[in-house]
Motif scaffolding. Structure first.
Motif, short mmCIF file in Angstrom:
data_model
loop_
_atom_site.label_atom_id
_atom_site.label_comp_id
_atom_site.label_asym_id
_atom_site.label_seq_id
_atom_site.Cartn_x
_atom_site.Cartn_y
_atom_site.Cartn_z
N ALA A 253 -1.48 -1.90 -4.36
CA ALA A 253 -2.21 -0.54 -4.13
C ALA A 253 -1.19 0.62 -3.57
O ALA A 253 -1.37 1.08 -2.62
CB ALA A 253 -3.05 -0.80 -2.89
N CYS B 54 0.76 -0.95 0.10
CA CYS B 54 0.13 -0.02 -0.02
C CYS B 54 0.84 1.18 0.07
O CYS B 54 1.63 1.33 0.71
CB CYS B 54 -0.93 0.07 1.18
N GLY C 185 -6.03 -0.21 -0.31
CA GLY C 185 -5.41 -1.50 0.00
C GLY C 185 -5.55 -1.81 1.52
O GLY C 185 -5.82 -2.91 1.78
N LEU C 186 -5.27 -0.86 2.22
CA LEU C 186 -5.42 -1.13 3.81
C LEU C 186 -6.84 -1.57 4.19
O LEU C 186 -7.04 -2.49 5.02
CB LEU C 186 -4.97 0.26 4.66
N PHE D 35 -6.31 7.42 4.02
CA PHE D 35 -4.83 6.49 4.47
C PHE D 35 -4.94 6.42 5.91
O PHE D 35 -5.00 5.35 6.59
CB PHE D 35 -3.74 6.90 3.73
N GLY E 188 -3.39 3.55 -1.66
CA GLY E 188 -2.92 3.01 -0.47
C GLY E 188 -3.91 2.83 0.66
O GLY E 188 -3.95 1.41 1.28
#
Ligand SMILES: NC(=O)C1=CN([C@@H]2O[C@H](COP(=O)(O)OP(=O)(O)OC[C@H]3O[C@@H](n4cnc5c(N)ncnc54)[C@H](OP(=O)(O)O)[C@@H]3O)[C@@H](O)[C@H]2O)[C@@H](O)CC1
Ligand SMILES: [K+]
Length: 514
Positions: free
Chosen positions: A127, A54, A63-64, A92, A60
Motif C-alpha cells: 500500500a 504503507c 493499508g493502515l 492517512f 497508505g
C-alpha cells in the motif's frame, strides 16, 4: 466493463462522497473492509506473518486501516510506513492515530534504513503508492522494492502495484513493485492489460467499494474491457424460419503452395461460427486437399497452380476474408490490388494482404468502410509506424483507424480492438494459443460473423471473444503446449454455448461486497 482513468476515478470518488453524504474517511474504511474480507476469507485466521508497507497518501491510509482490521481479528502483522514525503494525507493521519490508539507502532522506513527481514512463506501487502503516483519513486524506494521482491514472499497490491502509473509506462523495471495479486478498487486499470505493463501483476480482481453506480454508468471512457456482459446484448440468435441464405456467403481468398492449411483453418472456422455458405478462392494446387478436408466448403481456383494471380469472381460474397497463407509473389500483390480497387463489400484483411497494404499505402483508400484489419504487432508496425511505448501505439492506432475508417484488431495476450477513438480490451485467451494457425482461425471467424449480418466492429469483438473463450475451454483438455489451431475451431461450439451459462458466485464474496 469500462476502464476509467485515474482522473475519472477521483471524480467518481468525489461525486460519491457528496451524493452519499459520507466522508472520505468512510470511503477509505469501506475499501479497507473489502480488503480485509478478501484476505480473511482466504486466510481464515492463519498466523502467517503479514507485512504491511504503507505510503503516506490515501493508498497508505488504506493499508493502515487494513492493518487495524487484521489486528482486531488476531492476525500476525507488522506495519511499516514508507516515508517518501512529508505531505501526509488527512485520512492517512487519521488511520495512523487509530493504530497508535491500539498501541501498534509502525516502523518508519527512510533513505538509509535497514530493510526488514521477510521470509518466503510470509505475505507482503503493498500500500505504498496508489493512483496518485505522478513521478518515478526515489532511488531508495526502488531499492526497497527490489529488496521486497528478492524475499520471494507473496505480494498483494492495494489498488495498483506501487510504482505503476495509470496512464504511462514506467521507465525502469525496478521502479515498480511486482505483485502476485492486485485488488483494484471498483474498476480494473488499462495498464493491467498492456504488454509493457501487464507483467507487473500476475492476477487482479476488482473490489466493489460502492462508488456511485449512476456516475460510473454515465461517464464515457476511451477503453472498455470485453467480456460476456458486453457481448450478449448484440448476439443474434438463430431464427426458426431461416435458411442458409439468411446467414450470408463468406469467401476466403488466400493460400499458396505449402500454405493451403491456412485457408482450411479459416474456412472451417468461418463455417463453425455459422456462415450460411463458405467458398474459398485458392491456387489450383489446393483444390483436392480443400475439397477433401472440408466437404461443406465450395472451391474456386485461380489459373495458377502455386499462387493467386488474379481474382475473378463468379459469385457475390457477403463478406471476404483476404490474405491467409497467400504469400507475396509479384502476381499475387497485383491481383490483390486490383481486387481491392473494385470490391466494395465488407472485408477482413490479414497476413500477407496486410503486408501488401503496408508496402503500398495507396491501397488503403480502396478499402471499403469499416474494413477489419487483424495485425500482429510486427504487421501493425508496418502499417502505422513504430511507437515509443504501448500508450503511443494505441494513440497511433486510433488515428490510423479514424483516418482510414477501419477496425484494427491488435493481436496479443490481450487483443485490443480499436475503432476510431475507442479501444476494446479482450479478456479471453491463453498462452497456449500462441501457435501457428490461430490467426487464420480468427480471420475465418470474423469473416463468418460479418457475413451473418454483424456490424464489422461487433463481428471483431464477438470473434475475438469467442476465439479466446474457445481456447480457454479447449486448453483444459490439452494443456498449453498441445493446443492446436484446429482445437480452437472445435471449441467454437462450446464457446457459443458458454455465452449462456450463468456463472456461480462465491456466496461469501458476495456477502463481502454488500
Ligand atoms: N476512489 C477510490 O478508488 C478510492 C481510493 N482510495 C485510495 O487512494 C489512493 C490514491 O491516493 P492518493 O491520491 O492520496 O495518492 P497515493 O497514490 O497514495 O500517493 C500519495 C501521494 O504521493 C505523492 N507522490 C506521487 N508520486 C510520488 C513519488 N514518486 N515520490 C514521492 N511522492 C509521490 C503525491 O503527492 P504530491 O507529492 O505529488 O503532492 C500523491 O498524492 C488509491 O490508489 C486508493 O488506494 C481509497 O482510499 C478509497 C477510495
Ligand atoms: K499499491
Amino acid at each position: 466493463m469500462k476502464l476509467f482513468t485515474a482522473e475519472q476515478v477521483y471524480a467518481a470518488d468525489k461525486f460519491t462522497i457528496e451524493k452519499q453524504n459520507i466522508t472520505s474517511d468512510e470511503l477509505m474504511e469501506r475499501a479497507a473492509i473489502q480488503l480485509f474480507n478478501w484476505l480473511h476469507l482466504r486466510m481464515q485466521g492463519a498466523q502467517v506473518k503479514i507485512h504491511l508497507f504503507c505510503g503516506i497518501g490515501n493508498n497508505g491510509g488504506d493499508g493502515l486501516a487494513l492493518a487495524r482490521h487484521l489486528q482486531d481479528h488476531g492476525y500476525n502483522i507488522e506495519v511499516y510506513v514508507v516515508n517518501y514525503s512529508k505531505k501526509r494525507s488527512k485520512d492517512f493521519l487519521t488511520n495512523l492515530e487509530r493504530l497508535k490508539e491500539r498501541k501498534i507502532w509502525p516502523n518508519f522506513l527512510e533513505e538509509g534504513s535497514e530493510w526488514p527481514p521477510i521470509k518466503e512463506e510470509e505475505i507482503i501487502v503493498d500500500a505504498i503508492f496508489g493512483i496518485g503516483l505522478n513521478r518515478a519513486p526515489d532511488e531508495w524506494v526502488g531499492n526497497l522494492f527490489e529488496h521486497l521482491e528478492s524475499t520471494k514472499a507473496f505480494v498483494l497490491a492495494v489498488d495498483i502495484p506501487s510504482g505503476l502509473f495509470t496512464e504511462s509506462v514506467p521507465k525502469r523495471e525496478k521502479d515498480v513493485l511486482k505483485a502476485n495479486y492486485t485488488l483494484s478498487f471498483q474498476v480494473p486499470k488499462l495498464v493491467f492489460f498492456l504488454p509493457q505493463t501487464g507483467k507487473y501483476t500476475v492476477q487482479w480482481e476488482v473490489l466493489d467499494i460502492g462508488l456511485d453506480k449512476q456516475f460510473l454508468f454515465e461517464t464515457d471512457t476511451d477503453y472498455s474491457l470485453i467480456g460476456k456482459n458486453e457481448i450478449l446484448p448484440f448476439y443474434r440468435p438463430r431464427e426458426k424460419y431461416s435458411h442458409k441464405g439468411t446467414y450470408g456467403h463468406s469467401l476466403i481468398i488466400g493460400g499458396s503452395y505449402g500454405k493451403m492449411g491456412a485457408v482450411q483453418l479459416a474456412a472451417r472456422s468461418c463455417l463453425r461460427v455459422g456462415s450460411g455458405l463458405v467458398t474459398v478462392y485458392i491456387p489450383k494446387c489446393g483444390y483436392i486437399p480443400l475439397q477433401t478436408a472440408i466437404p461443406e466448403a465450395m472451391v474456386i481456383t485461380d489459373n495458377e497452380d502455386s499462387h493467386i494471380s488474379e481474382i475473378e469472381l463468379s459469385i457475390e460474397p457477403t463478406a471476404v476474408g483476404l490474405g491467409v497463407g497467400m504469400g507475396t509473389k509479384e502476381g499475387t500483390s497485383e491481383a490483390i490490388a486490383n481486387f481491392l480497387k473494385d470490391y466494395k463489400r465488407p472485408v477482413v484483411v490479414d497476413a500477407d494482404a496486410l503486408n501488401l497494404i503496408a508496402q503500398h499505402k495507396d491501397l488503403l483508400k480502396y478499402l471499403p468502410g469499416q474494413a477489419v484489419l487483424t495485425p500482429h504487432p510486427k504487421e501493425l508496425e508496418r502499417l502505422i509506424g513504430s511507437w515509443k511505448d504501448d500508450f503511443d501505439k494505441l494513440e497511433k492506432a486510433k488515428v490510423f483507424s479514424d483516418k482510414h475508417d477501419c477496425v484494427l484488431v491488435i493481436k496479443g495476450a490481450h487483443t485490443i480492438i480499436i475503432y476510431k477513438n475507442k479501444g476494446y480490451v479482450n479478456t479471453t485467451g491463453n498462452p497456449g494459443m500462441a501457435t501457428g494457425g490461430t490467426g487464420d482461425v480468427l480471420t475465418g471467424m470474423i469473416t463468418g460473423l460479418i457475413a451473418q449480418g454483424y456490424e464489422p466492429l461487433q463481428a471483431a469483438l464477438l470473434g475475438v471473444y469467442l476465439h479466446g473463450r474457445s481456447g480457454d475451454i479447449t486448453v483444459e483438455n490439452t494443456g498449453y503446449q498441445a493446443l492446436l489451431a484446429t482445437d480452437v475451431i472445435e471449441g467454437i461450439g462450446p464457446a457459443f454455448l458458454d455465452l449462456f451459462k450463468v456463472e456461480e458466485k462465491v456466496s461469501a464474496e458476495e456477502d463481502g461486497n454488500e
